[in-house]
Each structure stands twice: as structure tokens, then as C-alpha cells.
Write an enzyme that holds these catalytic residues in place. Structure first.
Site: not given
Ligand code: KIV
Length: 277
Positions: A45-46, A84, A113, A115, A180
Site C-alpha cells: 500500500d506504499s 497488501d 499481508k 499489519e 519494519e
Molecule cells: O507497503 C509496503 O511497501 C510495505 C513494505 C514497507 C513492507 O508494506
């Protein structure tokens, strides 16, 4: 195409080889990452910051993530694609978490994934047949609760709490854990305590693998860079220089050249000359 990376293979890789993960948000990025031989592609999600120009990850929606997962998985590839789960797609209930995970797998992701210490959600998604990657330490979706992008687990009680959370996620069925922004000894201790592989991002060399964000690694991310970022190229500078030369060529009449135009049949130019109609 080489044999695709699988979840069982990743789980047995611990102690045998270091895993390589990068983020990607579109088809060309995924193709280049795959050609470079990475093991895992994270549609993170980045991408909210890296591709959509936003200031944090909190506005990313499930629709947007599904859209990018489709783009990344459009081409055949070796790397396993992890999708994500965005903020707001799993916090309301275990049922919401399972539905959101199903949506991202339907879009093409092989795993999801999420969090934080989400053992119940992890167990339910795994029970639905979807592999889960955990993410502990600095969890950017909790930006406001954490008071900013701060290193986590610096004090012994906080480091021990992270270790317990990691073990709970492993017991819940996570097959991989992203760590992280934690001190290197914390990354190493959690890695030693788990049977599943860890992937570090600012968690030191003791993890079982490493991940970086595509735009950081290739040198086109804007804004302050975290300490752990290593820029392997300056793609932003290369792109700006090439675009500048294109602009100059257009303005000065050097582009297009004759061999960059379609051939014209005999007589066409003459027939279109002024005064010929
Ligand atoms: O969204 C992302 O890019 C991430 C990485 C920082 C692991 O979760």
C-alpha cells in the site's frame, strides 16, 4: 518461464537461502523485478506515496489495491505476488478481513499481508485457504497511534512484546513475517525464535530476507528517505534527463527525423501541396 516460487518452498527456505522481496505497482515494474530474479513481489500500500503522490498509506482503498494487483499479475512470472490489505479493509471484523483477502486473491494475488498483531484475522484468512504474511514493528497504517514513523522495539519490554506478537502470528498460521524499523538485535532475535522466515525492512541483517520499496531502491522516490534505504540507481534523474532531451528536440525541430516518419507513396506529397486541389 522458470518454476514459480511457492508458499511451501518459501517456508522451507529458512536457513538455506536469503529471500528477496521488492514492491511493485504495475506490469513493467513487476516484469523487471521478475527478470532480476526476486522471490516475492509485494503490491504494497506504499504505492499510495510511490505511485499515487499521496502523503501516507491511509487513503488506499481495496479497489485501488485490486486494480494494482491485476496489473502486477498480468504477465506470467516466477515471483510469488503478495497483496497488501489496505487500511480499513480488515480492521472492522474477522469476516471483513476474510472478504477483503478473497477480493485480493481474486484480483491475482497469491497471498495477502496485513499489519499488526492480527492473530484472529490471520487464522481466519488462512482457514479460508489464503496464505498470510504478517507485518510487525513500524506498521505505517498505525502512523497516528505510533506518533509518526518511529523505530519500534527499542526498549526491552517493547522488544519482548514484538517477539510474543510474532510467535502468535506464527501460531495463527502466517507463513512469512515482515519486520519494519526495529533495531537489528530485535530483528535477529525474532528471526531466531520463529520457524517461518522473516523479511526485514530496516530490521538489520539477521532477518531471513530483505524487502525495499521499488521507488526507493531505484532512486525516484521523493521526500525524506528512511535510514535503511539503499539507492541502487537514479532512475528519476535518468528519466528527467531523457525527457528534457525529448523536449529540446521537439522545440528545436530535431524530432521527428525522416526515418521516424512513415514512408509516403510517390505523388502523395505533390498532390497535397498548396494550390494542387
Ligand atoms: O507497503 C509496503 O511497501 C510495505 C513494505 C514497507 C513492507 O508494506
Amino acid at each position: 518461464m522458470e518454476t514459480p516460487v511457492t508458499v511451501p518452498e518459501l517456508m522451507t527456505s529458512k536457513g538455506r537461502r536469503r529471500l528477496v522481496m521488492v514492491t511493485a505497482a504495475d506490469a513493467p515494474s513487476a516484469r523487471w523485478a521478475d527478470a532480476a530474479g526476486v522471490d516475492l513481489i509485494l503490491v504494497g500500500d506504499s504505492l499510495a506515496m510511490a505511485s499515487l503522490g499521496r502523503s501516507n498509506t491511509l487513503t488506499t482503498t481495496l479497489d485501488e489495491m485490486a486494480h494494482h494487483v491485476q496489473a502486477v499479475t498480468a504477465a506470467p512470472r516466477r515471483a510469488l505476488v503478495v497483496a497488501d490489505m489496505p487500511f480499513g479493509s480488515y480492521q472492522a471484523s474477522v469476516e471483513q478481513a476474510v472478504c477483503s483477502a478473497c477480493r485480493l486473491v481474486a484480483a491475482g494475488g497469491a497471498a495477502v499481508k496485513l499489519e499488526g498483531p492480527r492473530a484472529a484475522e490471520t487464522a481466519a484468512i488462512v482457514a479460508a485457504g489464503i496464505p498470510v504474511v504478517g507485518h510487525l514493528g513500524l506498521t505505517p497504517q498505525s502512523l497516528h497511534q505510533l506518533g509518526g514513523y518511529r523505530v519500534q522495539g527499542k526498549e526491552v519490554p517493547a522488544a519482548r512484546a514484538l517477539l510474543c506478537q510474532a510467535q502468535e502470528l506464527e501460531r495463527a498460521g502466517a507463513f512469512l513475517l515482515v519486520l519494519e524499523a526495529v533495531p537489528a538485535p530485535v530483528g535477529a532475535a525474532i528471526t531466531r525464535a520463529l520457524a517461518i522466515p522473516t523479511i526485514g525492512i530496516g530490521a538489520g541483517p539477521g532477518c531471513d530476507g530483505q524487502v525495499l520499496v521499488y521507488a526507493d531502491l531505484l532512486g525516484y522516490a521523493t521526500g525524506p528517505q528512511p535510514r535503511f534505504v539503499r539507492r541502487y540507481a537514479e532512475v528519476g534523474a535518468v528519466a528527467t534527463e531523457a525527457l528534457g532531451r525529448f523536449a529540446a528536440d521537439v522545440r528545436e525541430g530535431r524530432y521527428p527525423a525522416p526515418d521516424e516518419c512513415y514512408p509516403s507513396p510517390p505523388g502523395l506529397a505533390e498532390a497535397l501541396a498548396p494550390g494542387e486541389d
